[in-house]
Every structure is written in C-alpha cells, then in structure tokens.
Design a protein around this motif. Structure first.
Motif, PDB file in Angstrom:
ATOM      1  N   UNK A   1       0.996  -1.411  -0.150  1.00 25.35           N
ATOM      2  CA  UNK A   1       0.055  -0.017  -0.014  1.00 25.35           C
ATOM      3  C   UNK A   1       0.488   1.569   0.018  1.00 25.35           C
ATOM      4  N   UNK A   2       1.870   0.924   0.591  1.00 22.36           N
ATOM      5  CA  UNK A   2       2.786   2.150   0.606  1.00 22.36           C
ATOM      6  C   UNK A   2       3.418   2.741  -0.645  1.00 22.36           C
ATOM      7  N   UNK A   3       4.091   1.240  -1.036  1.00 20.85           N
ATOM      8  CA  UNK A   3       4.473   1.825  -2.793  1.00 20.85           C
ATOM      9  C   UNK A   3       3.701   1.976  -3.183  1.00 20.85           C
ATOM     10  N   UNK A   4       2.243   2.041  -3.421  1.00 27.41           N
ATOM     11  CA  UNK A   4       1.084   2.456  -4.774  1.00 27.41           C
ATOM     12  C   UNK A   4       1.115   3.883  -3.845  1.00 27.41           C
ATOM     13  N   UNK A   5       1.203   4.213  -2.403  1.00 32.15           N
ATOM     14  CA  UNK A   5       0.787   5.555  -2.774  1.00 32.15           C
ATOM     15  C   UNK A   5       2.366   6.785  -3.056  1.00 32.15           C
ATOM     16  N   UNK A   6       3.382   6.351  -2.769  1.00 35.06           N
ATOM     17  CA  UNK A   6       4.650   6.680  -3.159  1.00 35.06           C
ATOM     18  C   UNK A   6       4.446   7.255  -4.686  1.00 35.06           C
TER      19      UNK A   6
ATOM     20  N   UNK B   1       1.791   6.884  -6.714  1.00 33.16           N
ATOM     21  CA  UNK B   1       0.673   7.488  -6.972  1.00 33.16           C
ATOM     22  C   UNK B   1       0.848   9.466  -7.703  1.00 33.16           C
ATOM     23  N   UNK B   2       2.400   9.496  -6.136  1.00 31.46           N
ATOM     24  CA  UNK B   2       2.258  10.993  -5.815  1.00 31.46           C
ATOM     25  C   UNK B   2       2.921  11.244  -7.536  1.00 31.46           C
ATOM     26  N   UNK B   3       4.019  10.154  -7.502  1.00 27.54           N
ATOM     27  CA  UNK B   3       5.334  10.026  -8.440  1.00 27.54           C
ATOM     28  C   UNK B   3       5.985  10.369  -8.172  1.00 27.54           C
ATOM     29  N   UNK B   4       6.814   9.910  -6.767  1.00 29.63           N
ATOM     30  CA  UNK B   4       7.953  10.071  -5.801  1.00 29.63           C
ATOM     31  C   UNK B   4       8.535   8.254  -6.116  1.00 29.63           C
ATOM     32  N   UNK B   5       9.889   8.470  -5.967  1.00 33.07           N
ATOM     33  CA  UNK B   5      11.190   8.027  -6.072  1.00 33.07           C
ATOM     34  C   UNK B   5      11.719   7.973  -4.607  1.00 33.07           C
ATOM     35  N   UNK B   6      12.305   6.768  -4.908  1.00 31.12           N
ATOM     36  CA  UNK B   6      14.152   7.198  -3.671  1.00 31.12           C
ATOM     37  C   UNK B   6      15.707   8.476  -4.352  1.00 31.12           C
ATOM     38  N   UNK B   7      15.369   9.651  -3.312  1.00 29.39           N
ATOM     39  CA  UNK B   7      16.444  10.075  -3.898  1.00 29.39           C
ATOM     40  C   UNK B   7      17.676  10.132  -4.204  1.00 29.39           C
ATOM     41  N   UNK B   8      18.502  10.232  -4.696  1.00 24.21           N
ATOM     42  CA  UNK B   8      19.844   9.840  -4.991  1.00 24.21           C
ATOM     43  C   UNK B   8      20.998  11.216  -5.635  1.00 24.21           C
ATOM     44  N   UNK B   9      20.637  12.206  -4.307  1.00 25.50           N
ATOM     45  CA  UNK B   9      20.751  13.475  -4.032  1.00 25.50           C
ATOM     46  C   UNK B   9      22.484  13.532  -3.101  1.00 25.50           C
ATOM     47  N   UNK B  10      21.994  11.990  -2.168  1.00 21.50           N
ATOM     48  CA  UNK B  10      23.280  11.883  -1.069  1.00 21.50           C
ATOM     49  C   UNK B  10      23.589   9.714  -0.825  1.00 21.50           C
ATOM     50  N   UNK B  11      22.601   9.787  -0.091  1.00 20.14           N
ATOM     51  CA  UNK B  11      22.954   8.626   0.092  1.00 20.14           C
ATOM     52  C   UNK B  11      22.600   7.480  -0.347  1.00 20.14           C
ATOM     53  N   UNK B  12      22.177   7.501  -1.286  1.00 18.82           N
ATOM     54  CA  UNK B  12      21.290   6.368  -2.011  1.00 18.82           C
ATOM     55  C   UNK B  12      21.659   6.454  -3.460  1.00 18.82           C
ATOM     56  N   UNK B  13      22.789   7.423  -3.611  1.00 18.46           N
ATOM     57  CA  UNK B  13      23.206   8.255  -5.379  1.00 18.46           C
ATOM     58  C   UNK B  13      23.205   6.212  -6.231  1.00 18.46           C
TER      59      UNK B  13
END
Length: 262
Positions: free
Chosen positions: A206-211, A213-225
């Motif tokens: 359900x959280x995956x569907x929400x993310x 649905x909001x057009x979001x994804x993991x930030x690659x700006x620092x920790x998860x580049x």
C-alpha cells in the motif's frame, strides 16, 4: 503499476504465500510479481544468513530480466534494502519499516511478534536505525523457526496469538507480524486480540502504491546515489554458476498475479 515483491529466502512455498498476501492487498490494476533469489539460505535466522541473503537478493535484482515500478523487500529486520535503493531507479520499501510506520498511525505504541528470540536484537537494531524504536513497546519471539511457520498453520496462529497477548500486556496497542512467513495471518490474530494487527507485506504494498501515485521515488542526492562504476570480481555471482548450482528450475519461477478487485 507493477510491484515486485522479493522473498529474501529461497523457499518457493513462502514466496507463494507472500505473493497471495500482496495480491490481496493491492488495488485493482496493480500487478504483483513475487520471486526469490536463485541461491542463498532456505530461511534467514541470524546475521550470517541475513547478509548472505542480502547479497543473493542484490544478485537477483541485478540479473532479473523484467520491468517493475517499485520493489517490496519481504524480509523483516534483515539487511540489503539500502543496497537495493542504490541499485534501482524505482522506489524500494521493506516490510519492517512499512509495518512500523503503519502501526504508528493506528496507536501510540506498537509491538512486534517474530520467530526466534535471536531475531529480536536484529529487529530492534533495524528499528533504531530507522528512527522507529522509540514507540515500540516490545519485540518478542514465538520460538518458532521460519520454516516451522508452514508446518502446522493452526499451531502457528495459536503461538502467535499467545505471544501477541504478552506484547499487548507490555503496552502495545497495535501488533506487527514480524516475518514475511506470517503473511496472511493478520485477520485471525486481530480477531483473537481485539487490537489492530499489521502485516508488513500488505503495508509495504500500500505504501508503494501511494509513493508511485504521488510520482515520487528514492532520492539519489546523497545516501542512495547509484553505485560508482568499478570492477566487482565475479559479479553478478549467478552468471558464473553452473546451471546445476544456480538451481534455475520451476522452484524459482516468479509468481505473477493481476488483481481483479477488492
């Protein structure tokens, strides 16, 4: 949308159970694909098997020839999620944090019922790292091994309920099922306890569907580049295994289901 659900152990029957729970939780139009690593432990009950499984999961993700919009990692308290976030360009959710986050929306304090007592410190460490431990009233083991969960369904539910009652006495207002192998048992446990029971697989879907649905994804700006380009010897490992050792068989066929509605 298509969500990949990854069972971190190599037990295909558990993958099927996890797939069924994820499919039930998914909204109409969400496709669930569930699979497991091509190699690794049949169950995960400790740090050694956890890290071994994390490598196997990343190996599987690196060689999986299909597209998906989000990943749900169905291991409770186990490592590897951050590596997957670096490897993939889609949202990655794990059932530990998803269950705890969902539980905190439903009560002041939550508790977790897991398998063996040796898993308790590992789960608490994961919650601490995620900043979710403060509102956790207790984490208790049932004494059942991961593979034992499938041996006697009636006894499994009874032991989970008995342990969950202790967690409620410890102050928990919501219970989280602390193993992917407990997927699908939340309704029976909730009926006996009279408090909300959160299944991590369902919560993560359900959280995956929400993310998404909001057009979001993991930030690659620092920790998860993305990982820096470099030589990694014998990677991915499965590409160097003989067909016999890789055990590529119907046992490792991905389960796919399109939800028809809830």
């Amino acid at each position: 949308m298509r969500i990949l659900v990854m069972n971190p152990n190599t037990t295909a029957s558990m993958t099927a159970s996890i797939s069924a729970t994820a499919t039930t939780a998914a909204a109409p139009g969400t496709e669930i694909i569930a699979t497991e690593p091509l190699w690794g432990p049949e169950s995960i009950e400790g740090h050694f098997e956890g890290y071994l499984s994390a490598a196997a999961v990343l190996d599987r993700l690196a060689t999986l020839d299909l597209s998906f919009d989000a990943l749900v990692m169905a291991g409770f308290g186990e490592p590897g999620r951050e590596g997957a976030q670096e490897l993939l360009d889609v949202p990655v959710l794990d059932i530990t944090e998803s269950a705890a986050q969902m539980a905190m929306m439903l009560g002041h304090a939550y508790g977790i019922v897991t398998t063996l007592d040796r898993a308790v410190p590992q789960i608490r460490d994961r919650l601490l790292t995620a900043g979710l431990l403060q509102r956790c009233a207790a984490v208790r083991g049932t004494g059942l091994g991961v593979l034992e969960l499938e041996e006697d369904a009636e006894r499994t539910v009874e032991v989970i309920i008995e342990t969950a009652r202790e967690v409620v006495r410890d102050g928990a207002e919501v219970i989280c099922l602390g193993c992917g192998g407990m997927a699908g048992l939340q309704e029976k446990v909730a009926a006996a306890l009279g408090v909300p029971v959160v299944d991590g697989v369902a919560a993560a879907v359900k959280f995956a569907e929400a993310v998404l649905g909001l057009g979001l994804t993991t930030s690659t700006g620092r920790s998860f580049a993305p990982p820096r380009p470099k030589v990694i010897g014998s990677w991915p490992l499965s590409a160097h295994l003989s067909p016999g050792r890789a055990q590529v068989s119907p046992r490792h066929t991905a389960f796919s289901a399109q939800t028809s509605g809830i």
